[in-house]
Motif scaffolding. Structure first.
Motif, short mmCIF file in Angstrom:
data_model
loop_
_atom_site.label_atom_id
_atom_site.label_comp_id
_atom_site.label_asym_id
_atom_site.label_seq_id
_atom_site.Cartn_x
_atom_site.Cartn_y
_atom_site.Cartn_z
N ILE A 41 1.01 -0.98 0.01
CA ILE A 41 -0.03 -0.53 -0.14
C ILE A 41 0.78 1.16 0.16
CG2 ILE A 41 -1.75 -1.07 1.19
CD1 ILE A 41 -1.35 0.02 3.82
N PRO A 42 0.08 2.28 -0.23
CA PRO A 42 1.35 3.36 -0.45
C PRO A 42 2.14 3.83 0.82
CG PRO A 42 -0.85 4.19 -1.36
CD PRO A 42 -0.83 2.82 -0.68
N HIS A 43 1.92 3.35 2.13
CA HIS A 43 2.95 3.60 2.97
C HIS A 43 3.31 3.00 3.74
CE1 HIS A 43 -0.32 2.79 5.28
NE2 HIS A 43 0.46 2.66 6.29
N ALA A 44 3.59 1.76 3.36
CA ALA A 44 3.43 0.92 4.48
C ALA A 44 3.85 -0.68 3.16
CB ALA A 44 2.82 0.59 5.00
N GLU A 45 4.01 -1.98 3.75
CA GLU A 45 4.30 -2.86 3.40
C GLU A 45 3.60 -3.93 5.03
OE1 GLU A 45 7.10 -5.71 2.84
OE2 GLU A 45 7.78 -5.22 1.22
N ILE A 46 2.83 -4.89 3.75
CA ILE A 46 1.92 -5.50 4.79
C ILE A 46 2.49 -7.00 4.96
CG2 ILE A 46 -0.41 -6.11 6.49
CD1 ILE A 46 -1.79 -3.39 5.40
N THR A 47 2.52 -7.48 5.71
CA THR A 47 2.71 -9.01 5.36
C THR A 47 1.94 -9.59 6.73
OG1 THR A 47 5.44 -8.44 5.08
CG2 THR A 47 4.82 -10.79 5.91
N THR A 48 1.24 -11.10 6.01
CA THR A 48 0.32 -11.63 6.71
C THR A 48 0.58 -13.69 6.48
OG1 THR A 48 -1.89 -12.48 6.91
CG2 THR A 48 -1.35 -11.96 4.62
N SER A 49 0.54 -14.32 7.40
CA SER A 49 0.70 -16.02 6.64
C SER A 49 -0.47 -17.00 7.52
CB SER A 49 1.88 -16.47 7.80
OG SER A 49 1.56 -16.31 8.75
N GLU A 50 -1.70 -15.83 7.81
CA GLU A 50 -3.12 -15.88 8.51
C GLU A 50 -3.30 -16.92 7.65
OE1 GLU A 50 -5.73 -17.21 10.02
OE2 GLU A 50 -4.73 -16.82 11.03
N PRO A 51 -3.41 -18.24 7.44
CA PRO A 51 -4.67 -18.89 6.69
C PRO A 51 -5.83 -18.30 6.13
CG PRO A 51 -3.98 -20.16 8.17
CD PRO A 51 -3.50 -19.20 8.78
N LYS A 52 -6.75 -17.93 6.34
CA LYS A 52 -7.76 -17.35 5.64
C LYS A 52 -7.30 -16.25 5.08
CE LYS A 52 -10.86 -18.89 8.91
NZ LYS A 52 -12.66 -18.71 10.33
N ASP A 53 -6.26 -15.14 5.71
CA ASP A 53 -5.87 -14.60 4.50
C ASP A 53 -5.36 -14.47 3.35
OD1 ASP A 53 -6.63 -12.61 6.43
OD2 ASP A 53 -4.81 -12.12 7.54
N VAL A 54 -4.21 -15.64 3.38
CA VAL A 54 -3.73 -16.56 1.76
C VAL A 54 -4.62 -17.38 1.03
CG1 VAL A 54 -2.34 -18.06 1.49
CG2 VAL A 54 -1.56 -17.13 3.49
N GLU A 55 -6.26 -17.73 1.59
CA GLU A 55 -6.90 -17.32 0.95
C GLU A 55 -7.72 -17.10 0.33
OE1 GLU A 55 -10.60 -21.10 1.21
OE2 GLU A 55 -9.48 -20.31 3.26
N LEU A 56 -7.99 -15.98 1.10
CA LEU A 56 -8.34 -15.18 0.78
C LEU A 56 -7.79 -14.00 -0.97
CD1 LEU A 56 -10.03 -11.21 2.10
CD2 LEU A 56 -8.64 -11.23 0.10
N TYR A 57 -6.56 -14.08 -1.15
CA TYR A 57 -6.03 -13.75 -1.66
C TYR A 57 -5.13 -14.65 -2.88
CZ TYR A 57 -4.75 -8.87 0.62
OH TYR A 57 -4.85 -8.07 1.50
N LEU A 58 -5.09 -15.54 -2.59
CA LEU A 58 -5.86 -16.63 -3.95
C LEU A 58 -6.72 -16.65 -4.70
CD1 LEU A 58 -3.93 -19.75 -2.02
CD2 LEU A 58 -2.49 -18.34 -3.43
N GLU A 59 -7.89 -16.20 -3.75
CA GLU A 59 -9.02 -16.64 -4.56
C GLU A 59 -9.24 -15.76 -5.49
OE1 GLU A 59 -11.90 -16.99 -1.46
OE2 GLU A 59 -11.51 -18.79 -1.55
N ARG A 60 -8.64 -14.24 -4.49
CA ARG A 60 -8.94 -13.19 -5.41
C ARG A 60 -8.08 -13.20 -6.93
NH1 ARG A 60 -10.46 -7.84 -4.27
NH2 ARG A 60 -8.56 -6.19 -5.47
N PHE A 61 -6.58 -13.83 -7.06
CA PHE A 61 -6.34 -14.08 -7.72
C PHE A 61 -6.47 -14.92 -8.75
CE2 PHE A 61 -2.67 -15.70 -10.10
CZ PHE A 61 -0.90 -15.33 -10.36
N SER A 62 -6.76 -15.82 -8.14
CA SER A 62 -7.78 -16.79 -9.62
C SER A 62 -8.80 -16.48 -9.99
CB SER A 62 -8.56 -17.96 -8.70
OG SER A 62 -6.94 -19.03 -8.24
N ARG A 63 -9.25 -15.05 -9.75
CA ARG A 63 -10.51 -14.37 -9.59
C ARG A 63 -10.14 -13.48 -11.53
NH1 ARG A 63 -13.02 -14.30 -4.93
NH2 ARG A 63 -11.87 -11.97 -5.13
#
Length: 283
Positions: A224-246
């Protein structure tokens, strides 16, 4: 929490028989930083934990257990100003360490050409806007270009999704943009790299928002403009994998992708030469 993770990492390192300096070097961090993490004086980011465990070489079971413990604090936001203070080149080294342990990397980028695919001129344009000193800029450019060697490792897979606007956003001169787009076409022919371009004319049900990178199915980094966000929470990872697939379903790939990129590249070349569409030139 912080002390527990640190002490566990220290115990795992000692059990492996590896010295702290060796683990720190493999994890792309200073020995003093590793020491602060192990003693609980510094809370490790998800990326830190991932790199340390990879350097130690623990089993999947042990790794899963520690990651599960760390998930309660699995999301961190690191302001870009902190990277500027510590050195952007060190952050590039940290990312390179994560990439070394990643089999499949998925990148969605609606803002600029993905870092591993950038030409030196494009890298300089991107990093030059961050207010770095000449020395820091030079070191960071070198570190980013060094990361690009991972693209040619046949055991690794890279899946890139970018929007058409990225191909047209003029961060460098027209001839330099043409060279950059030609590089995308060349990389797209490698068997371990796939490119998808989401055309501006494609009807979409959601906005592209921020760029993100998914490392296997274990970690996501969002810019994001001011920062970098890192997450390894499974539900978060799944959310981005699904978004990528769409988004991937809407993208042009293969020859269609190369045809679009080549067409835009040729537009930049004609502009540079002063040739109007359907004409022979203006001078």
């Amino acid at each position: 929490m912080r002390g527990h993770i640190g002490s566990t990492l220290r115990e795992l390192r000692k059990a492996s028989g590896k010295e702290a300096k060796a683990v720190a070097r493999s994890a792309a961090m200073s020995p003093s930083k590793l020491s602060r993490i192990e003693t609980g004086k510094l809370a490790p980011t998800a990326m830190d934990v991932d790199r340390i465990l990879a350097a130690i070489g623990v089993s999947d079971e042990v790794r899963a257990g520690l990651v599960e413990t760390a998930r309660r604090e699995a999301t961190e936001a690191t302001a870009w100003r902190l990277y500027r203070r510590s050195g952007f080149h060190l952050h590039q080294d940290a990312i390179r360490s994560v990439e070394a342990e990643t089999a499949i990397q998925r990148v969605f980028q609606p803002s600029c050409i993905p870092g591993l695919c950038q030409t030196p001129e494009y890298v300089r344009a991107i990093l030059g806007a961050k207010g770095l000193t000449a020395e820091m800029l030079s070191r960071t450019i070198g570190a980013r270009l060094q990361r690009q060697a991972v693209l040619f490792e046949p055991t690794k897979s890279f899946r890139y999704l970018i929007t058409e606007s990225v191909l047209r956003w003029r961060l460098v001169s027209p001839p330099e943009m043409a060279v950059q787009l030609d590089r995308l076409i060349t990389l797209s022919r490698l068997p371990n790299i796939s490119f998808g371009i989401v055309p501006l004319s494609t009807p979409m049900t959601e906005a592209p928002s921020s760029s993100f990178v998914v490392y296997d199915n274990r970690m996501v980094i969002v810019e994001i403009p001011h920062a970098e966000i890192t997450t390894s929470e499974p539900k978060d990872v799944e959310l981005y994998l699904e978004r990528f697939s769409r988004f991937e379903l809407q993208a042009l790939t293969g020859d269609a992708m190369r045809e679009m990129v080549g067409s835009i590249r040729d537009e930049f070349l004609r502009e540079h030469k002063g040739i109007q569409p359907g004409g022979t030139g203006t001078r």
